[in-house]
Scaffold this motif. Structure first.
Motif, PDB file in Angstrom:
ATOM      1  N   SER A   2       0.834  -1.210   0.000  1.00  0.00           N
ATOM      2  CA  SER A   2       0.000   0.000   0.000  1.00  0.00           C
ATOM      3  C   SER A   2       0.862   1.251   0.000  1.00  0.00           C
ATOM      4  O   SER A   2       0.516   2.286  -0.613  1.00  0.00           O
ATOM      5  N   LYS A   3       1.996   1.175   0.645  1.00  0.00           N
ATOM      6  CA  LYS A   3       2.887   2.339   0.696  1.00  0.00           C
ATOM      7  C   LYS A   3       3.458   2.639  -0.697  1.00  0.00           C
ATOM      8  O   LYS A   3       3.552   3.812  -1.114  1.00  0.00           O
ATOM      9  N   LEU A   4       3.824   1.562  -1.438  1.00  0.00           N
ATOM     10  CA  LEU A   4       4.336   1.762  -2.808  1.00  0.00           C
ATOM     11  C   LEU A   4       3.262   2.347  -3.717  1.00  0.00           C
ATOM     12  O   LEU A   4       3.520   3.254  -4.525  1.00  0.00           O
ATOM     13  N   LEU A   5       2.039   1.828  -3.605  1.00  0.00           N
ATOM     14  CA  LEU A   5       0.936   2.358  -4.411  1.00  0.00           C
ATOM     15  C   LEU A   5       0.660   3.810  -4.081  1.00  0.00           C
ATOM     16  O   LEU A   5       0.347   4.632  -4.958  1.00  0.00           O
ATOM     17  N   LYS A   6       0.812   4.155  -2.814  1.00  0.00           N
ATOM     18  CA  LYS A   6       0.576   5.542  -2.411  1.00  0.00           C
ATOM     19  C   LYS A   6       1.621   6.459  -3.033  1.00  0.00           C
ATOM     20  O   LYS A   6       1.323   7.575  -3.485  1.00  0.00           O
ATOM     21  N   GLN A  24       3.204   5.957  -5.786  1.00  0.00           N
ATOM     22  CA  GLN A  24       3.009   6.015  -7.248  1.00  0.00           C
ATOM     23  C   GLN A  24       1.758   6.806  -7.650  1.00  0.00           C
ATOM     24  O   GLN A  24       1.619   7.226  -8.789  1.00  0.00           O
ATOM     25  N   SER A  25       0.862   6.993  -6.679  1.00  0.00           N
ATOM     26  CA  SER A  25      -0.417   7.633  -7.016  1.00  0.00           C
ATOM     27  C   SER A  25      -0.341   9.155  -7.090  1.00  0.00           C
ATOM     28  O   SER A  25      -1.348   9.816  -7.346  1.00  0.00           O
ATOM     29  N   ILE A  26       0.834   9.714  -6.909  1.00  0.00           N
ATOM     30  CA  ILE A  26       0.935  11.189  -6.939  1.00  0.00           C
ATOM     31  C   ILE A  26       0.651  11.728  -8.349  1.00  0.00           C
ATOM     32  O   ILE A  26       0.343  12.907  -8.527  1.00  0.00           O
ATOM     33  N   TYR A  27       0.765  10.832  -9.300  1.00  0.00           N
ATOM     34  CA  TYR A  27       0.519  11.286 -10.683  1.00  0.00           C
ATOM     35  C   TYR A  27      -0.877  10.892 -11.159  1.00  0.00           C
ATOM     36  O   TYR A  27      -1.215  11.117 -12.326  1.00  0.00           O
ATOM     37  N   VAL A  72      -6.266   5.326  -2.811  1.00  0.00           N
ATOM     38  CA  VAL A  72      -4.997   4.673  -2.427  1.00  0.00           C
ATOM     39  C   VAL A  72      -4.618   5.073  -1.010  1.00  0.00           C
ATOM     40  O   VAL A  72      -4.160   4.237  -0.208  1.00  0.00           O
ATOM     41  N   ASP A  73      -4.821   6.361  -0.674  1.00  0.00           N
ATOM     42  CA  ASP A  73      -4.495   6.810   0.689  1.00  0.00           C
ATOM     43  C   ASP A  73      -5.369   6.096   1.729  1.00  0.00           C
ATOM     44  O   ASP A  73      -4.885   5.699   2.801  1.00  0.00           O
ATOM     45  N   LEU A  74      -6.639   5.932   1.416  1.00  0.00           N
ATOM     46  CA  LEU A  74      -7.547   5.253   2.353  1.00  0.00           C
ATOM     47  C   LEU A  74      -7.154   3.780   2.550  1.00  0.00           C
ATOM     48  O   LEU A  74      -7.177   3.252   3.664  1.00  0.00           O
ATOM     49  N   ASP A  75      -6.779   3.125   1.448  1.00  0.00           N
ATOM     50  CA  ASP A  75      -6.366   1.722   1.557  1.00  0.00           C
ATOM     51  C   ASP A  75      -5.115   1.583   2.424  1.00  0.00           C
ATOM     52  O   ASP A  75      -4.969   0.631   3.208  1.00  0.00           O
ATOM     53  N   TYR A  76      -4.214   2.546   2.265  1.00  0.00           N
ATOM     54  CA  TYR A  76      -2.984   2.504   3.053  1.00  0.00           C
ATOM     55  C   TYR A  76      -3.277   2.674   4.547  1.00  0.00           C
ATOM     56  O   TYR A  76      -2.753   1.946   5.406  1.00  0.00           O
TER      57      TYR A  76
END
Length: 430
Positions: free
Chosen positions: A147-151, A153-156, A165-169
């Motif tokens: 979840s941290k990696l997805l977070k 990567q989600s800045i774009y 993604v933030d909620l899942d993390y």
């Protein structure tokens, strides 16, 4: 002929009856004609009792001390040496029946096996539970890292995607934190469970050990050299084979110190009022009446008790024997004569001489060929005699029992002068 025979038999019967009657009357007159004279001297007031010898000091031979801890409260004597046996320190004196404790030991062994099985089961369950909990933590740590990696990567990405993604993390992070807290709780629960089953197991093992220790004491050994004397219970019965001892009163026998002996006796509630500590006592042995001893009262119970075969309350009295003698042995029967008081220069007569009619006390005495019914003033009495204050002299001759009826009716009555204070009935000393 038959009538003559019957007449002869009847005549013989009448003659025989007449002979018996005159012989009986002569015997009665003979008994009533026994005369005694008053005696003057020291009058002794005593109380006579029967006692039993015990040693003043002794060592107790005790049964198992750990019976109560082992759950054994009543123990039966299965074997004991003969009373009077001379033993050395460490010699076998008695044995306790093992039937009850053997059954309890079997139950304890089964309980230990059950507790060990529960302990093993609890240990396996705990290991499985904690292993699964650790696996959950590891999996959540991987999920959190993902979840941290997805977070990052989600800045774009679009704002809505980034928000998801933030909620899942955050969700994964909370789950990991909670799982770690739950793991600590499970560890604490596992420790508590293991401590419980371990305590149960230890308790059962301790019970078995206590029973094993108690069994070792079921062979009762002499603590010192001496002569074995069976212990006497409060009821008066001796502890023998078949008797029961308990955890609060485990004495089986005693080893008496024969240097100092006592006689224990029980005195009724009337006579106990007359005695006190320090009074002298004369003692004899029933087994050897020629042996005489002296003693002193050392103890008088404050509370009476109901002894077997006794209708009234009695009080325990202990008498210390002054002499040392090898013939004195525990359980011997003694005759004890307690001297209450002595009164010098008193005139006294046997109690059998005294008779009463209403408030008056009198004696029958012989003067020449006459019989006198003499009123007397009686003083103190003991078990056999009474002192006379007025009415008699040492020269008088008294009938030991009442004369024949015709003699009593013809007797001359003499009363004491009314001007004096007349004591009319015998009174025992208090």
């Amino acid at each position: 002929m038959k009538k003559k025979a019957l007449y002869s038999i009847a005549a013989l019967a009448i003659i025989g009856l007449g002979i018996w009657w005159f012989a009986f009357k002569a015997s009665a007159d003979s008994n009533s004609g026994i005369l005694v004279s008053p005696k003057r001297g020291t009058f002794t007031i005593t109380v006579t009792t029967t006692g039993e010898l015990i040693a003043k000091n002794s060592k107790d031979i005790r049964g198992p001390e750990g019976g109560r801890q082992a759950g054994i409260y009543q123990m039966k004597i299965s074997n004991i040496v003969a009373e009077g046996t001379q033993v050395k320190a460490g010699d076998l004196v008695a044995e306790i029946d093992r039937t009850e404790i053997a059954g309890k030991m079997q139950d304890a062994e089964l309980n230990i096996e059950k507790a060990q099985a529960e302990y093993t089961s609890a240990k396996l369950d705990t290991e499985l539970t904690l292993s699964a909990a650790r696996e959950d933590i590891v999996n959540l740590e991987f999920a959190e890292e993902q979840s941290k990696l997805l977070k990052e990567q989600s800045i774009y990405e679009a704002p809505s995607v980034k928000k998801q993604v933030d909620l899942d993390y955050e969700k994964t992070e909370r789950q990991l934190k909670q799982t770690r807290i739950n793991y600590k709780t499970k560890v604490a629960q596992a420790k508590a469970k293991m401590q419980t089953v371990q305590a149960t197991l230890s308790q059962e093992q301790r019970k078995l050990q206590q029973m094993s220790d108690a069994v070792e004491q079921f062979k009762i050994l002499a603590p010192a050299p001496g002569i074995v004397v069976y212990y006497r219970e409060w009821s008066g019965k001796k502890r023998i084979v078949g008797s029961t001892i308990n955890a609060w009163d485990p004495i089986v026998a005693t080893l008496p110190d024969l240097d100092t002996m006592e006689s224990i006796t029980y005195i009724n509630e009337v006579d106990v009022q007359k005695i006190q500590k320090g009074l002298p006592v004369r003692l004899g042995l029933d087994s050897d009446p020629s042996r005489k001893f002296t003693g002193t009262i050392t103890s008088i119970a404050n509370i009476g008790e109901q002894r077997p075969n006794s209708d009234s309350k009695v009080f325990e009295v202990r008498i210390l024997i002054h002499e040392k003698d090898t013939t004195l042995r525990p359980s011997m029967t003694t005759s004890n004569t307690i001297t209450i008081s002595t009164i010098p220069n008193k005139l006294f007569i046997p109690l059998e001489c005294l008779h009463t009619e209403g408030p008056q006390t009198f004696v029958y005495k012989k003067e020449g060929g006459s019989i006198i019914k003499q009123q007397v003033d009686v003083g103190v009495t003991n078990e056999n005699e009474a002192t006379i204050e007025r009415g008699l002299t040492e020269k008088d001759q008294l009938f030991i029992s009442a004369p024949a009826e015709d003699q009593r009716k013809s007797a001359t009555v003499r009363t004491l002068p009314k001007a004096d204070s007349v004591k009319t009935s015998p009174k025992p000393v208090s």
